[in-house]
Design an enzyme around this catalytic site. Structure first.
Site, PDB file in Angstrom:
ATOM      1  N   ASP A  68       0.820  -1.217   0.000  1.00 35.91           N
ATOM      2  CA  ASP A  68       0.000   0.000   0.000  1.00 35.91           C
ATOM      3  C   ASP A  68       0.854   1.268   0.000  1.00 35.91           C
ATOM      4  OD1 ASP A  68      -2.778  -0.377   0.014  1.00 35.91           O
ATOM      5  OD2 ASP A  68      -2.748  -1.122   2.069  1.00 35.91           O
ATOM      6  N   THR A  78      -7.823  -5.431  -0.499  1.00 35.33           N
ATOM      7  CA  THR A  78      -6.746  -5.882   0.392  1.00 35.33           C
ATOM      8  C   THR A  78      -6.850  -7.380   0.684  1.00 35.33           C
ATOM      9  OG1 THR A  78      -7.248  -3.772   1.390  1.00 35.33           O
ATOM     10  CG2 THR A  78      -5.563  -5.057   2.454  1.00 35.33           C
TER      11      THR A  78
HETATM   12  N1  LIG Z   1     -18.334  -2.019   5.578  1.00 36.38           N
HETATM   13  C1  LIG Z   1     -18.064  -1.786   4.304  1.00 36.38           C
HETATM   14  N2  LIG Z   1     -19.052  -1.767   3.403  1.00 36.38           N
HETATM   15  C2  LIG Z   1     -18.773  -1.565   2.117  1.00 36.38           C
HETATM   16  N3  LIG Z   1     -17.542  -1.354   1.615  1.00 36.38           N
HETATM   17  C3  LIG Z   1     -16.522  -1.354   2.461  1.00 36.38           C
HETATM   18  C4  LIG Z   1     -16.725  -1.571   3.838  1.00 36.38           C
HETATM   19  N4  LIG Z   1     -15.545  -1.518   4.448  1.00 36.38           N
HETATM   20  C5  LIG Z   1     -14.625  -1.265   3.476  1.00 36.38           C
HETATM   21  N5  LIG Z   1     -15.226  -1.149   2.288  1.00 36.38           N
HETATM   22  C6  LIG Z   1     -14.582  -0.814   1.002  1.00 36.38           C
HETATM   23  O1  LIG Z   1     -14.836  -1.792   0.036  1.00 36.38           O
HETATM   24  C7  LIG Z   1     -13.628  -2.129  -0.616  1.00 36.38           C
HETATM   25  C8  LIG Z   1     -13.663  -3.575  -0.925  1.00 36.38           C
HETATM   26  O2  LIG Z   1     -14.773  -3.770  -1.721  1.00 36.38           O
HETATM   27  P1  LIG Z   1     -14.869  -5.034  -2.547  1.00 36.38           P
HETATM   28  O3  LIG Z   1     -15.949  -4.844  -3.520  1.00 36.38           O
HETATM   29  O4  LIG Z   1     -13.526  -5.375  -3.109  1.00 36.38           O
HETATM   30  O5  LIG Z   1     -15.316  -6.102  -1.457  1.00 36.38           O
HETATM   31  S1  LIG Z   1     -14.779  -7.542  -1.198  1.00 36.38           S
HETATM   32  O6  LIG Z   1     -13.435  -7.468  -0.648  1.00 36.38           O
HETATM   33  O7  LIG Z   1     -14.867  -8.285  -2.467  1.00 36.38           O
HETATM   34  O8  LIG Z   1     -15.724  -8.111  -0.229  1.00 36.38           O
HETATM   35  C9  LIG Z   1     -12.534  -1.809   0.338  1.00 36.38           C
HETATM   36  O9  LIG Z   1     -11.418  -1.395  -0.399  1.00 36.38           O
HETATM   37  P2  LIG Z   1      -9.929  -1.790   0.116  1.00 36.38           P
HETATM   38  O10 LIG Z   1      -9.842  -1.297   1.522  1.00 36.38           O
HETATM   39  O11 LIG Z   1      -9.071  -1.017  -0.846  1.00 36.38           O
HETATM   40  O12 LIG Z   1      -9.798  -3.261  -0.024  1.00 36.38           O
HETATM   41  C10 LIG Z   1     -13.123  -0.697   1.180  1.00 36.38           C
HETATM   42  O13 LIG Z   1     -12.739   0.567   0.774  1.00 36.38           O
END
Ligand SMILES: Nc1ncnc2c1ncn2[C@@H]1O[C@H](COP(=O)(O)OS(=O)(=O)O)[C@@H](OP(=O)(O)O)[C@H]1O
Ligand SMILES: [Mg+2]
Length: 373
Positions: free
Chosen positions: A52, A149
């Site tokens: 990151d 992540t």
């Molecule tokens: N509680 C909650 N609800 C919705 N979205 C959230 C939540 N928490 C985090 N995030 C953000 O969602 C990013 C990951 O989304 P994804 O679509 O990749 O989800 S998943 O990992 O496939 O479940 C993730 O991005 P990264 O942190 O870059 O992985 C977050 O920015």
């Protein structure tokens, strides 16, 4: 044409995202060589963090070199606070190594790196420069250094997402997807044991500029090769399927990020028959833009505010490849309000075409009253 106006920006953005993919692949390999049984270890978190911060420092440094420190405003996910703590010195050392190893490769990507290796203060300065909060005026670069992540630590899909916003409108979108094969059916072709995959089965970088009506995909370049524009770029286009029975929908992997059962209800109402494709990160937008899925739905729990860096690049890619993106009420996403997408109505819907989009929006409208989101 409007897109020619940003040709330098797009050219630099694509190259720096290729560099970032190279960096991430290196860190991800490390992750699996130290943790080869793929069980999550305590080190995993710090390696994600290394990726990151290293991507953020590298991209920020390169953009600043290309466009001048005075002219640049960068909104990015990571802040420098943890990294400046005395107990983070080992982490900072790893970031330093990773960034300098990557910047040393800049000429291979057709860019100029620093004359000599950067020191810790230059790295910290680069990371902390990404402190813009965006907004309606002027130009902002928006970066998610490692989106998805969880995908990254699990050796699965993740993305490096870089966008450029001007006066609230996304003008450039670039997505680096190191584990999304350039080959047709690239999501299914992806194997977790990457070393078993033939060497030409590499990930991709996708890019577009607003108003071009075109989106492109390039293969990542192998370690000993040089990047030569246009680097075998191929046009990508959304799928022409508009029959719900034949359509594939994708959604976040984690239930905590999106309500799977609500999406299943919508899918059922619309007549989608296939099982959802659960994919980490903005690779979901990429799959729509490449025509490998027709629908992306995300219904975050109420009160969660979506961040602009999680959507900007992917939304423009889908739109320019011929698709439609809106909130679940059918309104455009607003990138002019700062780091959050303010006012998102219930969820985000990206589709390959208008007909499917209207059906999904209609089904959300019909189902909402009976749901408890
Ligand atoms: N509680 C909650 N609800 C919705 N979205 C959230 C939540 N928490 C985090 N995030 C953000 O969602 C990013 C990951 O989304 P994804 O679509 O990749 O989800 S998943 O990992 O496939 O479940 C993730 O991005 P990264 O942190 O870059 O992985 C977050 O920015
Ligand atoms: Mg993200």
């Amino acid at each position: 044409m409007e897109n020619e106006k940003y040709s330098k920006e797009l050219n630099v953005a694509v190259r720096v995202v290729h560099m970032a993919c190279f960096l991430c692949e290196k860190v991800q390999k490390q992750l699996f060589s130290t943790n080869s049984d793929q069980v999550k270890s305590k080190d995993d978190d710090s390696l994600v963090t290394v990726a990151d911060w290293s991507v953020q420092a590298t991209i920020c440094w390169m953009l600043t070199e290309a466009f001048g420190s005075q002219n640049i405003s960068i909104v990015a996910e990571e802040d420098v606070q943890t990294l400046i703590k005395p107990e983070s010195s080992a982490l900072l050392e790893m970031v330093l190594t990773s960034v300098n190893e990557c910047l040393a490769e800049a000429p291979r990507f057709g860019l100029q790196g620093p004359d000599k290796a950067l020191g810790p203060s230059q790295i910290l300065e680069a990371i902390s420069k990404c402190n813009s909060t965006g907004g309606p005026l002027g130009r902002h670069w928006v970066l998610d250094p490692v989106d998805g992540t969880l995908g990254f630590v699990r050796g699965d899909q993740y993305a490096i997402a870089l966008a450029m916003i001007e006066y609230g409108q996304v003008k450039i979108g670039v997505l680096g997807c190191p584990n999304y094969s350039v080959k047709d059916d690239g999501l299914n072709k992806y194997s977790q044991q990457k070393n078993l995959v033939e060497s030409d089965d590499v990930g991709c970088v996708m890019y577009t500029s607003k108003g071009s009506g075109k989106a492109w995909m390039q293969p990542l370049i192998l370690c000993d090769k040089r990047f030569e524009w246009p680097n075998s770029a191929k046009l990508i286009r959304v799928s022409s399927i508009d029959d719900p029975a034949l359509a594939t929908f994708c959604e976040p992997v984690e239930r905590s990020n999106s309500d799977h059962s609500f999406a299943a209800g919508v899918a059922n109402t619309v007549g989608l028959r296939k099982k959802p494709l659960r994919v980490y990160s903005m690779v979901k937008y990429a799959a729509i833009a490449r025509g490998e899925a027709e629908i992306y739905m995300k219904f975050a729990r109420s009160g969660y505010k979506e961040k602009i860096w999680d959507h900007a690049a992917g939304v423009l890619l889908v739109q320019e490849a011929g698709g439609v993106v809106s909130d679940a009420g059918g309104r455009s996403l607003d990138f002019s309000k700062g780091i959050y997408l303010e006012g998102v109505d219930r969820g985000i819907i990206a589709c390959s075409g208008l007909a499917l989009h209207e059906k999904i929006i209609g089904a959300v409208y019909d189902s909402w009253e009976s749901s408890n989101l």
